[in-house]
Scaffold this motif. Sequence first.
Motif, PDB file in Angstrom:
ATOM      1  N   GLU A   1       0.845  -1.182   0.000  1.00  0.00           N
ATOM      2  CA  GLU A   1       0.000   0.000   0.000  1.00  0.00           C
ATOM      3  C   GLU A   1       0.884   1.236   0.000  1.00  0.00           C
ATOM      4  OE1 GLU A   1      -3.205   0.297  -0.206  1.00  0.00           O
ATOM      5  OE2 GLU A   1      -3.688  -1.842  -0.182  1.00  0.00           O
ATOM      6  N   VAL A   2       0.554   2.205  -0.844  1.00  0.00           N
ATOM      7  CA  VAL A   2       1.401   3.385  -0.993  1.00  0.00           C
ATOM      8  C   VAL A   2       1.356   4.265   0.243  1.00  0.00           C
ATOM      9  CG1 VAL A   2       1.787   5.485  -2.331  1.00  0.00           C
ATOM     10  CG2 VAL A   2       1.151   3.361  -3.494  1.00  0.00           C
ATOM     11  N   GLN A   3       0.176   4.548   0.757  1.00  0.00           N
ATOM     12  CA  GLN A   3       0.059   5.492   1.864  1.00  0.00           C
ATOM     13  C   GLN A   3       0.762   5.034   3.134  1.00  0.00           C
ATOM     14  OE1 GLN A   3      -1.071   8.572   1.393  1.00  0.00           O
ATOM     15  NE2 GLN A   3      -0.263   8.911   3.444  1.00  0.00           N
ATOM     16  N   PRO A   4       0.590   3.761   3.568  1.00  0.00           N
ATOM     17  CA  PRO A   4       1.351   3.314   4.744  1.00  0.00           C
ATOM     18  C   PRO A   4       2.859   3.423   4.546  1.00  0.00           C
ATOM     19  CG  PRO A   4      -0.432   1.798   4.296  1.00  0.00           C
ATOM     20  CD  PRO A   4      -0.382   2.735   3.133  1.00  0.00           C
ATOM     21  N   MET A   5       3.308   3.165   3.308  1.00  0.00           N
ATOM     22  CA  MET A   5       4.742   3.285   3.034  1.00  0.00           C
ATOM     23  C   MET A   5       5.195   4.732   3.153  1.00  0.00           C
ATOM     24  SD  MET A   5       7.420   1.527   2.354  1.00  0.00           S
ATOM     25  CE  MET A   5       6.820  -0.022   1.673  1.00  0.00           C
ATOM     26  N   LEU A   6       4.407   5.658   2.607  1.00  0.00           N
ATOM     27  CA  LEU A   6       4.745   7.076   2.723  1.00  0.00           C
ATOM     28  C   LEU A   6       4.730   7.535   4.176  1.00  0.00           C
ATOM     29  CD1 LEU A   6       2.788   8.653  -0.273  1.00  0.00           C
ATOM     30  CD2 LEU A   6       5.266   8.429  -0.036  1.00  0.00           C
ATOM     31  N   THR A   7       3.796   7.010   4.951  1.00  0.00           N
ATOM     32  CA  THR A   7       3.729   7.343   6.376  1.00  0.00           C
ATOM     33  C   THR A   7       5.001   6.915   7.086  1.00  0.00           C
ATOM     34  OG1 THR A   7       1.318   7.092   6.379  1.00  0.00           O
ATOM     35  CG2 THR A   7       2.436   7.013   8.516  1.00  0.00           C
ATOM     36  N   PHE A   8       5.489   5.714   6.744  1.00  0.00           N
ATOM     37  CA  PHE A   8       6.734   5.228   7.343  1.00  0.00           C
ATOM     38  C   PHE A   8       7.911   6.104   6.925  1.00  0.00           C
ATOM     39  CE2 PHE A   8      10.581   2.631   6.626  1.00  0.00           C
ATOM     40  CZ  PHE A   8      10.892   2.333   7.942  1.00  0.00           C
TER      41      PHE A   8
END
Length: 211
Positions: free
Chosen positions: A19-26
């Motif tokens: 998932e893109v958003q969880p990765m960006l959050t990290f």
Amino acid sequence: MKRPTAPWGVLAFFYKEAEVQPMLTFLHLIDKMSTKIGQLFSWLIVVLTAVIVFEVFTRYAFNHPNPWVFDASYILYGILFMMAGAYTLSKGGHVRGDILYGFFSPRTQASLDLILYFVFFFPGIIALTYAGYTFAEDAWLIKEMSSVTADGPPIYPFKTFIPLAGFFLLLQGVVEVIRCVMCIKAGEWPKREEDVEEVDVEKLKASLGKN
């Protein structure tokens, strides 16, 4: 599901499943940590300036130089320099060959960065962290003191920052590798956390001209 055929397709394939958003959050979480650390240790500039001003004043006003100032100045600057490494990396502020690099497409830039991270960055930083830990351990065992000046200050706390800085650089390096993989897949660089940036003179002139 069709596997990507672009360079570094295997890495891009694994990224596609995430998932893109969880990765960006990290990514932004680690970026924020690096930023906070850099901002915290940037206050050492104020301390370093005060120490140098104090030394200049006492030397010329009272003819009383302080031998400890030399040790203090390089210790403070050394800590600042090391602990700002991860912060600078998170902002893309380290020196690179921008003359050619800037003409490449984002995917080419990311592919080149990915190669260089594994060929140069990680081996160097891992070696720094491992050697720094050894240096710090030995320094603490013998309670190492500076030998530059007579009755120099203790430097074993200073050496502790070597492996610590290496650890934060490694952590930020992992984030940058993930960022490269995301760019290879998406064709554009993921957005970074906003922070203080250098003033673009041309954009500033254009902005003032419109007002």
